[in-house]
Design a protein around this motif. Structure first.
Motif, PDB file in Angstrom:
ATOM      1  N   SER A  36       0.665  -1.312   0.024  1.00 30.19           N
ATOM      2  CA  SER A  36       0.223   0.134  -0.053  1.00 30.19           C
ATOM      3  C   SER A  36       0.770   1.348  -0.073  1.00 30.19           C
ATOM      4  CB  SER A  36      -0.951  -0.045   1.211  1.00 30.19           C
ATOM      5  OG  SER A  36      -0.151   0.150   2.559  1.00 30.19           O
ATOM      6  N   LEU A  37       2.007   1.082   0.050  1.00 29.70           N
ATOM      7  CA  LEU A  37       3.067   2.197   0.166  1.00 29.70           C
ATOM      8  C   LEU A  37       3.674   2.497  -1.215  1.00 29.70           C
ATOM      9  CD1 LEU A  37       4.840   1.266   3.305  1.00 29.70           C
ATOM     10  CD2 LEU A  37       3.106   2.891   3.275  1.00 29.70           C
ATOM     11  N   ILE A  38       4.232   3.737  -1.543  1.00 25.36           N
ATOM     12  CA  ILE A  38       5.186   3.779  -2.803  1.00 25.36           C
ATOM     13  C   ILE A  38       6.625   3.779  -2.378  1.00 25.36           C
ATOM     14  CG2 ILE A  38       5.565   5.840  -4.316  1.00 25.36           C
ATOM     15  CD1 ILE A  38       2.826   7.039  -3.799  1.00 25.36           C
ATOM     16  N   VAL A  39       7.024   2.945  -3.199  1.00 27.35           N
ATOM     17  CA  VAL A  39       8.725   3.135  -3.049  1.00 27.35           C
ATOM     18  C   VAL A  39       9.386   4.170  -3.641  1.00 27.35           C
ATOM     19  CG1 VAL A  39      10.576   1.601  -3.884  1.00 27.35           C
ATOM     20  CG2 VAL A  39       8.610   0.582  -3.305  1.00 27.35           C
ATOM     21  N   LEU A  40      10.310   4.478  -2.683  1.00 21.77           N
ATOM     22  CA  LEU A  40      10.984   5.821  -2.890  1.00 21.77           C
ATOM     23  C   LEU A  40      12.589   5.146  -3.213  1.00 21.77           C
ATOM     24  CD1 LEU A  40       9.731   8.111  -0.219  1.00 21.77           C
ATOM     25  CD2 LEU A  40       9.063   8.037  -2.536  1.00 21.77           C
ATOM     26  N   THR A  41      13.116   6.151  -4.038  1.00 25.05           N
ATOM     27  CA  THR A  41      14.664   6.030  -4.156  1.00 25.05           C
ATOM     28  C   THR A  41      15.175   6.614  -2.976  1.00 25.05           C
ATOM     29  OG1 THR A  41      15.046   7.996  -5.404  1.00 25.05           O
ATOM     30  CG2 THR A  41      14.531   6.031  -6.674  1.00 25.05           C
ATOM     31  N   ALA A  42      16.458   6.457  -2.676  1.00 22.57           N
ATOM     32  CA  ALA A  42      17.354   7.022  -1.681  1.00 22.57           C
ATOM     33  C   ALA A  42      17.368   8.649  -1.803  1.00 22.57           C
ATOM     34  CB  ALA A  42      18.607   6.643  -1.558  1.00 22.57           C
ATOM     35  N   ASP A  43      17.449   8.864  -3.298  1.00 21.49           N
ATOM     36  CA  ASP A  43      17.767  10.489  -3.504  1.00 21.49           C
ATOM     37  C   ASP A  43      16.230  11.141  -3.189  1.00 21.49           C
ATOM     38  OD1 ASP A  43      20.101  10.572  -3.975  1.00 21.49           O
ATOM     39  OD2 ASP A  43      19.812  10.374  -6.369  1.00 21.49           O
ATOM     40  N   GLN A  44      15.051  10.362  -3.657  1.00 22.84           N
ATOM     41  CA  GLN A  44      13.819  10.937  -3.231  1.00 22.84           C
ATOM     42  C   GLN A  44      13.436  11.047  -1.798  1.00 22.84           C
ATOM     43  OE1 GLN A  44      11.412   8.033  -5.512  1.00 22.84           O
ATOM     44  NE2 GLN A  44      11.076   9.265  -7.176  1.00 22.84           N
ATOM     45  N   PHE A  45      13.954   9.860  -1.310  1.00 15.99           N
ATOM     46  CA  PHE A  45      13.659  10.005   0.406  1.00 15.99           C
ATOM     47  C   PHE A  45      14.143  11.336   1.070  1.00 15.99           C
ATOM     48  CE2 PHE A  45      15.036   8.957   4.685  1.00 15.99           C
ATOM     49  CZ  PHE A  45      13.895   8.540   5.148  1.00 15.99           C
ATOM     50  N   SER A  46      15.573  11.484   0.593  1.00 17.57           N
ATOM     51  CA  SER A  46      16.095  12.482   1.268  1.00 17.57           C
ATOM     52  C   SER A  46      15.822  13.976   0.661  1.00 17.57           C
ATOM     53  CB  SER A  46      17.817  12.443   0.572  1.00 17.57           C
ATOM     54  OG  SER A  46      18.730  13.608   0.972  1.00 17.57           O
ATOM     55  N   ASP A  47      15.164  13.995  -0.312  1.00 14.77           N
ATOM     56  CA  ASP A  47      14.525  15.332  -0.851  1.00 14.77           C
ATOM     57  C   ASP A  47      13.208  15.413  -0.145  1.00 14.77           C
ATOM     58  OD1 ASP A  47      16.695  15.879  -2.723  1.00 14.77           O
ATOM     59  OD2 ASP A  47      15.733  15.115  -4.563  1.00 14.77           O
ATOM     60  N   THR A  48      12.753  14.665   0.414  1.00 11.82           N
ATOM     61  CA  THR A  48      11.440  14.881   1.186  1.00 11.82           C
ATOM     62  C   THR A  48      11.665  15.757   2.357  1.00 11.82           C
ATOM     63  OG1 THR A  48      11.624  12.910   2.434  1.00 11.82           O
ATOM     64  CG2 THR A  48      10.399  12.748   0.538  1.00 11.82           C
ATOM     65  N   VAL A  49      12.917  16.000   2.782  1.00 12.02           N
ATOM     66  CA  VAL A  49      12.983  16.857   4.288  1.00 12.02           C
ATOM     67  C   VAL A  49      12.626  18.146   3.931  1.00 12.02           C
ATOM     68  CG1 VAL A  49      14.886  17.842   5.751  1.00 12.02           C
ATOM     69  CG2 VAL A  49      14.943  15.304   4.700  1.00 12.02           C
ATOM     70  N   GLY A  50      11.621  18.759   4.525  1.00 12.04           N
ATOM     71  CA  GLY A  50      11.340  20.149   4.292  1.00 12.04           C
ATOM     72  C   GLY A  50      10.094  20.108   3.365  1.00 12.04           C
ATOM     73  N   ALA A  51       9.808  19.159   2.693  1.00 10.48           N
ATOM     74  CA  ALA A  51       8.790  19.244   1.498  1.00 10.48           C
ATOM     75  C   ALA A  51       7.388  19.388   2.356  1.00 10.48           C
ATOM     76  CB  ALA A  51       8.813  17.854   0.739  1.00 10.48           C
ATOM     77  N   SER A  52       6.451  20.030   1.665  1.00  9.91           N
ATOM     78  CA  SER A  52       5.348  20.409   2.463  1.00  9.91           C
ATOM     79  C   SER A  52       3.939  19.845   1.677  1.00  9.91           C
ATOM     80  CB  SER A  52       5.154  21.608   2.760  1.00  9.91           C
ATOM     81  OG  SER A  52       5.135  22.520   1.587  1.00  9.91           O
ATOM     82  N   ASN A  53       4.254  19.501   0.197  1.00 11.98           N
ATOM     83  CA  ASN A  53       3.156  19.007  -0.513  1.00 11.98           C
ATOM     84  C   ASN A  53       3.880  18.421  -1.698  1.00 11.98           C
ATOM     85  OD1 ASN A  53       0.712  19.109  -1.994  1.00 11.98           O
ATOM     86  ND2 ASN A  53       0.748  21.024  -2.892  1.00 11.98           N
ATOM     87  N   ILE A  54       3.607  17.098  -1.620  1.00 10.52           N
ATOM     88  CA  ILE A  54       4.223  15.979  -2.697  1.00 10.52           C
ATOM     89  C   ILE A  54       3.067  15.350  -3.102  1.00 10.52           C
ATOM     90  CG2 ILE A  54       5.799  14.027  -2.975  1.00 10.52           C
ATOM     91  CD1 ILE A  54       7.214  14.589  -0.139  1.00 10.52           C
ATOM     92  N   PRO A  55       2.749  15.584  -4.410  1.00  7.66           N
ATOM     93  CA  PRO A  55       1.528  15.326  -5.036  1.00  7.66           C
ATOM     94  C   PRO A  55       1.741  13.710  -5.740  1.00  7.66           C
ATOM     95  CG  PRO A  55       2.741  16.604  -6.579  1.00  7.66           C
ATOM     96  CD  PRO A  55       3.355  16.763  -5.477  1.00  7.66           C
ATOM     97  N   VAL A  56       0.522  13.280  -5.449  1.00  8.97           N
ATOM     98  CA  VAL A  56       0.416  11.479  -6.064  1.00  8.97           C
ATOM     99  C   VAL A  56      -0.823  11.489  -7.057  1.00  8.97           C
ATOM    100  CG1 VAL A  56       0.079   9.157  -5.208  1.00  8.97           C
ATOM    101  CG2 VAL A  56       1.383  10.712  -3.864  1.00  8.97           C
ATOM    102  N   SER A  57      -0.472  10.842  -8.074  1.00  6.44           N
ATOM    103  CA  SER A  57      -1.407  10.464  -8.856  1.00  6.44           C
ATOM    104  C   SER A  57      -1.089   8.921  -9.536  1.00  6.44           C
ATOM    105  CB  SER A  57      -1.311  11.050 -10.247  1.00  6.44           C
ATOM    106  OG  SER A  57      -0.222  11.537 -10.319  1.00  6.44           O
ATOM    107  N   ASN A  58      -2.108   8.166  -9.709  1.00  7.69           N
ATOM    108  CA  ASN A  58      -2.197   6.855 -10.130  1.00  7.69           C
ATOM    109  C   ASN A  58      -1.175   5.864  -9.339  1.00  7.69           C
ATOM    110  OD1 ASN A  58      -4.130   7.264 -12.226  1.00  7.69           O
ATOM    111  ND2 ASN A  58      -2.367   8.319 -13.407  1.00  7.69           N
ATOM    112  N   GLY A  59      -1.218   6.023  -8.157  1.00  2.55           N
ATOM    113  CA  GLY A  59      -0.345   5.151  -7.030  1.00  2.55           C
ATOM    114  C   GLY A  59       1.148   5.561  -7.233  1.00  2.55           C
TER     115      GLY A  59
END
Length: 218
Positions: free
Chosen positions: A53-76
């Motif tokens: 039920s989760l979205i797999v992230l790369t290491a870079d994507q995970f790192s870039d979420t620091v300070g992110a406030s609105n990460i959009p999702v579409s089609n899972g």
């Protein structure tokens, strides 16, 4: 004997995940370390939703979420695979100008953004080297997948405006002819008519001004 980490990896074969409400990311996890994007924030891995039920992230994507406030999702999946983008016209010959810059994961709204095809994704290091969210980035362009210094060529001057400007020169020559008691040559008279037709819009087929005649005065 299976270790705790081996059991976690069996349940969560990828290390980094994002939870979502279907439209935005609601949380990110380092399942193997039991933390969020904040390494000091401990979580109980047993409380995590199933990996399916989760979205797999790369290491870079995970790192870039620091300070992110609105990460959009579409089609899972993440709507934008990266956080930082330089936008350009992907149909233009390169080098071509960068038209806008976005930190996509901090925008209040993602409406009316350029198409994905017109986005060049940047790493966090590249973004910071360019000045980050608030630094002036200067005149930049894109060439062969790289950001380069770029000064756009001057916009072409419309032919009618060129003709209007040329009429100023013609008037100067007419004043000179009158002062000297001379007249225009036949070639100059033809030139005046041609330029006047372009300036007035009567000539819609010419693509350039005719060459100035020499001599001008008879």
């Amino acid at each position: 004997m299976t270790t705790a980490l081996e059991a976690i990896k069996a349940a969560y074969p990828d290390r980094y995940y994002a939870a979502t409400d279907g439209t935005t990311v609601t949380g990110v996890y380092d399942a193997w370390s039991g933390t969020t994007e904040d390494p000091q924030a401990r979580i109980n891995v047993l409380d995590l939703p199933a990996a399916s039920s989760l979205i797999v992230l790369t290491a870079d994507q995970f790192s870039d979420t620091v300070g992110a406030s609105n990460i959009p999702v579409s089609n899972g999946a993440l709507t934008y695979g990266g956080r930082y983008v330089a936008c350009y016209d992907h149909t233009a010959a390169q080098p071509t100008a960068i038209l806008s810059w976005f930190d996509l994961w901090t925008l209040g709204s993602h409406a009316n953004l350029p198409a994905l095809a017109d986005m060049h994704f940047l790493s966090a290091a590249e973004w910071q080297a360019l000045g980050g969210d608030y630094g002036y980035k200067g005149n930049k362009g894109l060439q062969d997948g790289k950001i380069v210094d770029y000064t756009p060529p001057p916009a072409p001057i419309p032919l009618t405006l060129q003709a209007e400007t040329e009429q100023t020169w013609i008037q100067q020559q007419a004043s000179l002819a009158a002062a000297m008691g001379e007249t225009f040559t036949d070639a100059m008279k033809a030139y005046v008519k041609a330029v006047t037709a372009i300036a007035s819009g009567a000539d819609t087929t010419s693509t350039a001004l005719p060459a100035r005649p020499d001599p001008v005065l008879a």
